[in-house]
Design a protein around this motif. Structure first.
Motif, PDB file in Angstrom:
ATOM      1  N   ASN A  12      36.909  26.774 -37.416  1.00 12.82           N
ATOM      2  CA  ASN A  12      37.408  27.585 -38.516  1.00 12.82           C
ATOM      3  C   ASN A  12      38.075  28.845 -37.977  1.00 12.82           C
ATOM      4  O   ASN A  12      37.529  29.528 -37.116  1.00 12.82           O
ATOM      5  CB  ASN A  12      36.254  27.965 -39.447  1.00 12.82           C
ATOM      6  CG  ASN A  12      36.734  28.669 -40.689  1.00 12.82           C
ATOM      7  OD1 ASN A  12      37.871  28.480 -41.103  1.00 12.82           O
ATOM      8  ND2 ASN A  12      35.884  29.474 -41.284  1.00 12.82           N
ATOM      9  N   THR A  13      39.253  29.144 -38.468  1.00  6.49           N
ATOM     10  CA  THR A  13      39.937  30.378 -38.087  1.00  6.49           C
ATOM     11  C   THR A  13      40.409  31.092 -39.344  1.00  6.49           C
ATOM     12  O   THR A  13      40.629  30.473 -40.381  1.00  6.49           O
ATOM     13  CB  THR A  13      41.165  30.109 -37.196  1.00  6.49           C
ATOM     14  OG1 THR A  13      42.081  29.280 -37.913  1.00  6.49           O
ATOM     15  CG2 THR A  13      40.768  29.431 -35.905  1.00  6.49           C
ATOM     16  N   GLU A  14      40.535  32.382 -39.231  1.00  7.90           N
ATOM     17  CA  GLU A  14      41.049  33.174 -40.333  1.00  7.90           C
ATOM     18  C   GLU A  14      42.135  34.094 -39.807  1.00  7.90           C
ATOM     19  O   GLU A  14      42.017  34.653 -38.723  1.00  7.90           O
ATOM     20  CB  GLU A  14      39.937  34.005 -40.967  1.00  7.90           C
ATOM     21  CG  GLU A  14      38.915  33.165 -41.686  1.00  7.90           C
ATOM     22  CD  GLU A  14      37.919  34.003 -42.464  1.00  7.90           C
ATOM     23  OE1 GLU A  14      38.283  35.112 -42.903  1.00  7.90           O
ATOM     24  OE2 GLU A  14      36.799  33.536 -42.616  1.00  7.90           O
ATOM     25  N   THR A  15      43.181  34.221 -40.582  1.00  2.05           N
ATOM     26  CA  THR A  15      44.285  35.097 -40.226  1.00  2.05           C
ATOM     27  C   THR A  15      44.361  36.203 -41.266  1.00  2.05           C
ATOM     28  O   THR A  15      44.208  35.951 -42.455  1.00  2.05           O
ATOM     29  CB  THR A  15      45.611  34.317 -40.205  1.00  2.05           C
ATOM     30  OG1 THR A  15      45.474  33.210 -39.324  1.00  2.05           O
ATOM     31  CG2 THR A  15      46.748  35.176 -39.741  1.00  2.05           C
ATOM     32  N   TRP A  16      44.575  37.404 -40.806  1.00  2.00           N
ATOM     33  CA  TRP A  16      44.715  38.509 -41.735  1.00  2.00           C
ATOM     34  C   TRP A  16      45.655  39.539 -41.144  1.00  2.00           C
ATOM     35  O   TRP A  16      45.900  39.567 -39.937  1.00  2.00           O
ATOM     36  CB  TRP A  16      43.353  39.135 -42.061  1.00  2.00           C
ATOM     37  CG  TRP A  16      42.657  39.734 -40.884  1.00  2.00           C
ATOM     38  CD1 TRP A  16      42.004  39.075 -39.897  1.00  2.00           C
ATOM     39  CD2 TRP A  16      42.592  41.102 -40.536  1.00  2.00           C
ATOM     40  NE1 TRP A  16      41.516  39.940 -38.966  1.00  2.00           N
ATOM     41  CE2 TRP A  16      41.865  41.206 -39.342  1.00  2.00           C
ATOM     42  CE3 TRP A  16      43.062  42.257 -41.122  1.00  2.00           C
ATOM     43  CZ2 TRP A  16      41.606  42.423 -38.731  1.00  2.00           C
ATOM     44  CZ3 TRP A  16      42.795  43.464 -40.513  1.00  2.00           C
ATOM     45  CH2 TRP A  16      42.075  43.531 -39.334  1.00  2.00           C
ATOM     46  N   VAL A  17      46.214  40.363 -41.998  1.00  2.00           N
ATOM     47  CA  VAL A  17      47.115  41.429 -41.557  1.00  2.00           C
ATOM     48  C   VAL A  17      46.562  42.753 -42.068  1.00  2.00           C
ATOM     49  O   VAL A  17      45.803  42.801 -43.036  1.00  2.00           O
ATOM     50  CB  VAL A  17      48.563  41.220 -42.061  1.00  2.00           C
ATOM     51  CG1 VAL A  17      49.166  39.989 -41.438  1.00  2.00           C
ATOM     52  CG2 VAL A  17      48.611  41.136 -43.565  1.00  2.00           C
ATOM     53  N   GLN A  18      46.970  43.813 -41.405  1.00  2.00           N
ATOM     54  CA  GLN A  18      46.497  45.145 -41.784  1.00  2.00           C
ATOM     55  C   GLN A  18      47.646  46.117 -41.595  1.00  2.00           C
ATOM     56  O   GLN A  18      48.294  46.141 -40.543  1.00  2.00           O
ATOM     57  CB  GLN A  18      45.313  45.536 -40.895  1.00  2.00           C
ATOM     58  CG  GLN A  18      44.769  46.909 -41.168  1.00  2.00           C
ATOM     59  CD  GLN A  18      43.571  47.222 -40.284  1.00  2.00           C
ATOM     60  OE1 GLN A  18      42.840  46.343 -39.876  1.00  2.00           O
ATOM     61  NE2 GLN A  18      43.389  48.493 -39.998  1.00  2.00           N
ATOM     62  N   GLY A  55      33.466  37.051 -38.971  1.00  2.00           N
ATOM     63  CA  GLY A  55      34.658  37.204 -39.781  1.00  2.00           C
ATOM     64  C   GLY A  55      34.474  38.003 -41.057  1.00  2.00           C
ATOM     65  O   GLY A  55      35.392  38.096 -41.862  1.00  2.00           O
TER      66      GLY A  55
END
Length: 61
Positions: free
Chosen positions: A32-38, A51
């Motif tokens: 499982n991977t999660e991508t996010w931006v800030q 996560g």
């Protein structure tokens, strides 16, 4: 069953991990991977090893 002392427990876990890596009896078929931006002006957002996002110390500059 009594739990071993912390130092001994760490040593046993390290040995178990080494056996797992040497023998490779199991292989993950999904990760499982999660991508996010800030935005650059948002500071102090903490993400733990699982996560989960902690906004407690977040600030907007």
């Amino acid at each position: 069953m009594r739990r071993p002392p912390n130092r001994q427990r760490k040593q046993l876990l390290a040995q178990a991990e080494q056996i797992l890596m040497d023998e490779m009896p199991i292989v993950p078929i999904y990760h499982n991977t999660e991508t996010w931006v800030q935005k650059e002006n948002v500071k102090g957002v903490l993400i733990d090893g699982l996560g989960f996002i902690d906004w407690k110390w977040a600030t907007v500059e």
